[in-house]
Write a protein that holds these residues in place. Structure first.
Motif, PDB file in Angstrom:
ATOM      1  N   ALA A  93       0.818  -1.226   0.000  1.00  0.00           N
ATOM      2  CA  ALA A  93       0.000   0.000   0.000  1.00  0.00           C
ATOM      3  C   ALA A  93       0.850   1.273   0.000  1.00  0.00           C
ATOM      4  N   LEU A  94       2.116   1.167   0.386  1.00  0.00           N
ATOM      5  CA  LEU A  94       2.993   2.345   0.351  1.00  0.00           C
ATOM      6  C   LEU A  94       3.163   2.878  -1.068  1.00  0.00           C
ATOM      7  N   LYS A  95       2.924   2.031  -2.069  1.00  0.00           N
ATOM      8  CA  LYS A  95       3.068   2.429  -3.469  1.00  0.00           C
ATOM      9  C   LYS A  95       1.784   3.032  -4.039  1.00  0.00           C
ATOM     10  N   SER A  96       0.750   3.141  -3.222  1.00  0.00           N
ATOM     11  CA  SER A  96      -0.545   3.638  -3.678  1.00  0.00           C
ATOM     12  C   SER A  96      -0.490   5.137  -3.993  1.00  0.00           C
ATOM     13  N   ASP A  97      -1.328   5.559  -4.926  1.00  0.00           N
ATOM     14  CA  ASP A  97      -1.476   6.986  -5.228  1.00  0.00           C
ATOM     15  C   ASP A  97      -2.429   7.665  -4.247  1.00  0.00           C
ATOM     16  N   ASN A  98      -3.094   6.866  -3.435  1.00  0.00           N
ATOM     17  CA  ASN A  98      -4.045   7.383  -2.455  1.00  0.00           C
ATOM     18  C   ASN A  98      -3.284   7.711  -1.158  1.00  0.00           C
ATOM     19  N   GLU A  99      -3.191   9.003  -0.825  1.00  0.00           N
ATOM     20  CA  GLU A  99      -2.404   9.414   0.346  1.00  0.00           C
ATOM     21  C   GLU A  99      -2.978   8.874   1.653  1.00  0.00           C
ATOM     22  N   GLU A 100      -4.291   8.712   1.695  1.00  0.00           N
ATOM     23  CA  GLU A 100      -4.907   8.158   2.904  1.00  0.00           C
ATOM     24  C   GLU A 100      -4.460   6.714   3.122  1.00  0.00           C
ATOM     25  N   HIS A 101      -4.387   5.938   2.037  1.00  0.00           N
ATOM     26  CA  HIS A 101      -3.930   4.553   2.138  1.00  0.00           C
ATOM     27  C   HIS A 101      -2.467   4.502   2.578  1.00  0.00           C
ATOM     28  N   VAL A 102      -1.665   5.412   2.036  1.00  0.00           N
ATOM     29  CA  VAL A 102      -0.250   5.467   2.416  1.00  0.00           C
ATOM     30  C   VAL A 102      -0.108   5.783   3.897  1.00  0.00           C
ATOM     31  N   TYR A 103      -0.876   6.759   4.364  1.00  0.00           N
ATOM     32  CA  TYR A 103      -0.818   7.171   5.769  1.00  0.00           C
ATOM     33  C   TYR A 103      -1.208   6.016   6.699  1.00  0.00           C
ATOM     34  N   ILE A 104      -2.281   5.312   6.338  1.00  0.00           N
ATOM     35  CA  ILE A 104      -2.722   4.166   7.138  1.00  0.00           C
ATOM     36  C   ILE A 104      -1.638   3.082   7.143  1.00  0.00           C
ATOM     37  N   ALA A 105      -1.069   2.807   5.968  1.00  0.00           N
ATOM     38  CA  ALA A 105      -0.060   1.755   5.864  1.00  0.00           C
ATOM     39  C   ALA A 105       1.171   2.068   6.717  1.00  0.00           C
ATOM     40  N   ILE A 106       1.602   3.329   6.720  1.00  0.00           N
ATOM     41  CA  ILE A 106       2.777   3.716   7.514  1.00  0.00           C
ATOM     42  C   ILE A 106       2.540   3.418   8.994  1.00  0.00           C
ATOM     43  N   ASN A 107       1.393   3.801   9.488  1.00  0.00           N
ATOM     44  CA  ASN A 107       1.081   3.567  10.894  1.00  0.00           C
ATOM     45  C   ASN A 107       0.949   2.085  11.208  1.00  0.00           C
ATOM     46  N   ARG A 108       0.299   1.341  10.334  1.00  0.00           N
ATOM     47  CA  ARG A 108       0.093  -0.086  10.592  1.00  0.00           C
ATOM     48  C   ARG A 108       1.386  -0.883  10.514  1.00  0.00           C
ATOM     49  N   LEU A 109       2.377  -0.386   9.789  1.00  0.00           N
ATOM     50  CA  LEU A 109       3.641  -1.112   9.684  1.00  0.00           C
ATOM     51  C   LEU A 109       4.393  -1.157  11.008  1.00  0.00           C
ATOM     52  N   VAL A 110       4.076  -0.270  11.934  1.00  0.00           N
ATOM     53  CA  VAL A 110       4.675  -0.333  13.274  1.00  0.00           C
ATOM     54  C   VAL A 110       4.364  -1.677  13.925  1.00  0.00           C
ATOM     55  N   GLU A 111       3.242  -2.268  13.555  1.00  0.00           N
ATOM     56  CA  GLU A 111       2.807  -3.525  14.170  1.00  0.00           C
ATOM     57  C   GLU A 111       3.658  -4.723  13.767  1.00  0.00           C
ATOM     58  N   CYS A 112       4.574  -4.552  12.799  1.00  0.00           N
ATOM     59  CA  CYS A 112       5.455  -5.666  12.432  1.00  0.00           C
ATOM     60  C   CYS A 112       6.732  -5.643  13.276  1.00  0.00           C
ATOM     61  N   PHE A 113       6.733  -4.866  14.338  1.00  0.00           N
ATOM     62  CA  PHE A 113       7.882  -4.681  15.228  1.00  0.00           C
ATOM     63  C   PHE A 113       8.493  -6.007  15.686  1.00  0.00           C
ATOM     64  N   ASN A 114       7.672  -6.994  15.982  1.00  0.00           N
ATOM     65  CA  ASN A 114       8.159  -8.249  16.582  1.00  0.00           C
ATOM     66  C   ASN A 114       8.812  -9.208  15.588  1.00  0.00           C
ATOM     67  N   ASP A 115       8.696  -8.921  14.297  1.00  0.00           N
ATOM     68  CA  ASP A 115       9.281  -9.767  13.259  1.00  0.00           C
ATOM     69  C   ASP A 115      10.500  -9.040  12.679  1.00  0.00           C
ATOM     70  N   GLN A 116      11.695  -9.539  12.966  1.00  0.00           N
ATOM     71  CA  GLN A 116      12.917  -8.822  12.595  1.00  0.00           C
ATOM     72  C   GLN A 116      13.026  -8.577  11.092  1.00  0.00           C
ATOM     73  N   LYS A 117      12.741  -9.593  10.277  1.00  0.00           N
ATOM     74  CA  LYS A 117      12.871  -9.436   8.828  1.00  0.00           C
ATOM     75  C   LYS A 117      11.883  -8.400   8.295  1.00  0.00           C
ATOM     76  N   LEU A 118      10.649  -8.481   8.745  1.00  0.00           N
ATOM     77  CA  LEU A 118       9.649  -7.511   8.298  1.00  0.00           C
ATOM     78  C   LEU A 118       9.971  -6.123   8.816  1.00  0.00           C
ATOM     79  N   ARG A 119      10.481  -6.054  10.042  1.00  0.00           N
ATOM     80  CA  ARG A 119      10.830  -4.754  10.628  1.00  0.00           C
ATOM     81  C   ARG A 119      11.932  -4.081   9.802  1.00  0.00           C
ATOM     82  N   GLU A 120      12.944  -4.827   9.421  1.00  0.00           N
ATOM     83  CA  GLU A 120      14.029  -4.273   8.614  1.00  0.00           C
ATOM     84  C   GLU A 120      13.528  -3.855   7.225  1.00  0.00           C
ATOM     85  N   LYS A 121      12.645  -4.665   6.662  1.00  0.00           N
ATOM     86  CA  LYS A 121      12.082  -4.332   5.350  1.00  0.00           C
ATOM     87  C   LYS A 121      11.241  -3.064   5.424  1.00  0.00           C
TER      88      LYS A 121
END
Length: 317
Positions: A93-121
């Motif tokens: 969703a970070l590649k979306s042209d919809n800024e609202e989707h991008v904003y939501i995706a940025i915040n939700r990506l914090v939730e991958c904190f516990n997975d090292q590979k996803l966190r680094e990505k």
């Protein structure tokens, strides 16, 4: 076989019996009677079986049209397993042209904190958004990176006495405040600590006590404000203090204190401070009879003793 056909069959048997009596010979009558009685018995058995089947069908039809459910659990109402968190969806969703989707995706990506590979990505994919023209997106990316990189420098992150940190996501996404969910990192593990039900739709402030053992949480709707104290480590909470003050002061002044079905109080808290490590104070604007009467008060709540004191603002000066 229908009932009318059965009766007709019985009638035919009667006629044949009469006709048979007119003929000579006992043997003929016996054969005719025997044959017709076999037909009659067969018809009765068939009718009985058909009627029973129809009754059974109607019974189960009624059973299915009137379900009986003793208790509905949240998982029952999903009708399918709840979808698990999918970081890849938000990375895409970070590649979306919809800024609202991008904003939501940025915040939700914090939730991958516990997975090292996803966190680094996620850290790599979020870097370009630090320079985004949309300030809200840039701020969200900076906060997400601060969490995922474990820097914890943001003033929106609160470090507590037990070594854990507390924060919200979607910081100030609304004119009213942030998302009404508290997140906690303890022992390097991220978990959703607590969330608030309507009308507490937004978190406006997180105020730790001086020794950082207690936290005052201020929430709001677009009509009311609410204050609670939480001992994060022990999982203990105070009553909601604005409504508690409104009820107590209403009783003191013999004011009608109506509690709305939507739990809005049309009241507000201001100048919220910790008097010491155990006592929270604030000024309140308390509404009665909707907003026909407004009372300005000071409120003090001692967490350990569960004692609230409410005074008119003029009395406390």
């Amino acid at each position: 076989m229908k009932r009318e056909e059965l009766y007709r069959e019985i009638g035919l048997i009667d006629e044949n019996l009469i006709e048979a009596v007119g003929h000579s010979g006992t043997e003929k009558r016996k054969k005719s009677i025997s044959k017709k009685w076999v037909v009659l018995v067969a018809c009765l058995i068939l009718y009985s079986s058909t009627a029973s089947a129809l009754l059974a069908t109607e019974y189960y039809k009624n059973q299915n049209s009137e379900p009986y459910i003793r208790y509905l659990r949240a998982e029952d109402m999903e009708l399918a397993p709840v979808t698990q968190y999918d970081a890849e969806k938000f990375l895409h969703a970070l590649k979306s042209d919809n800024e609202e989707h991008v904003y939501i995706a940025i915040n939700r990506l914090v939730e991958c904190f516990n997975d090292q590979k996803l966190r680094e990505k996620a850290l790599k994919e979020l870097q370009p958004f630090l320079e985004n023209d949309n300030q809200k997106i840039a701020d969200a990316a900076a906060f997400a990176i601060d969490i995922l990189s474990k820097s914890y420098r943001s003033p929106l992150i609160f470090k507590l006495a037990d070594g854990s940190i507390l924060f919200t996501l979607f910081n100030n996404y609304s004119d009213y405040g942030s998302q009404n969910v508290l997140w906690r990192i303890k022992d390097n593990v991220l978990k959703e600590y607590s969330s608030f039900s309507p009308p507490s739709m937004y978190i406006t402030d997180i105020i730790p006590s001086p020794n950082k053992k207690l936290v005052a949480i201020v929430t709001c709707s677009n009509k009311s404000e609410f204050v609670q104290i939480i001992n994060i480590e022990e999982g203990m909470t105070s009553p909601e203090l604005v409504e508690s003050a409104r009820v107590k002061y209403g009783a003191q002044k013999e004011l009608d204190t109506w509690i709305r079905t939507d739990y809005e109080n049309y009241s507000y808290a201001d100048k919220i401070v910790w008097k010491d490590n155990d006592t929270l104070e604030f000024e309140g604007s308390l509404a009665y009879q909707d907003t026909a009467i407004i009372e300005n008060v000071t409120v003090a709540y001692q967490f350990s003793k569960k004692v609230i004191e409410v005074k008119g603002l003029s009395e406390s000066r």
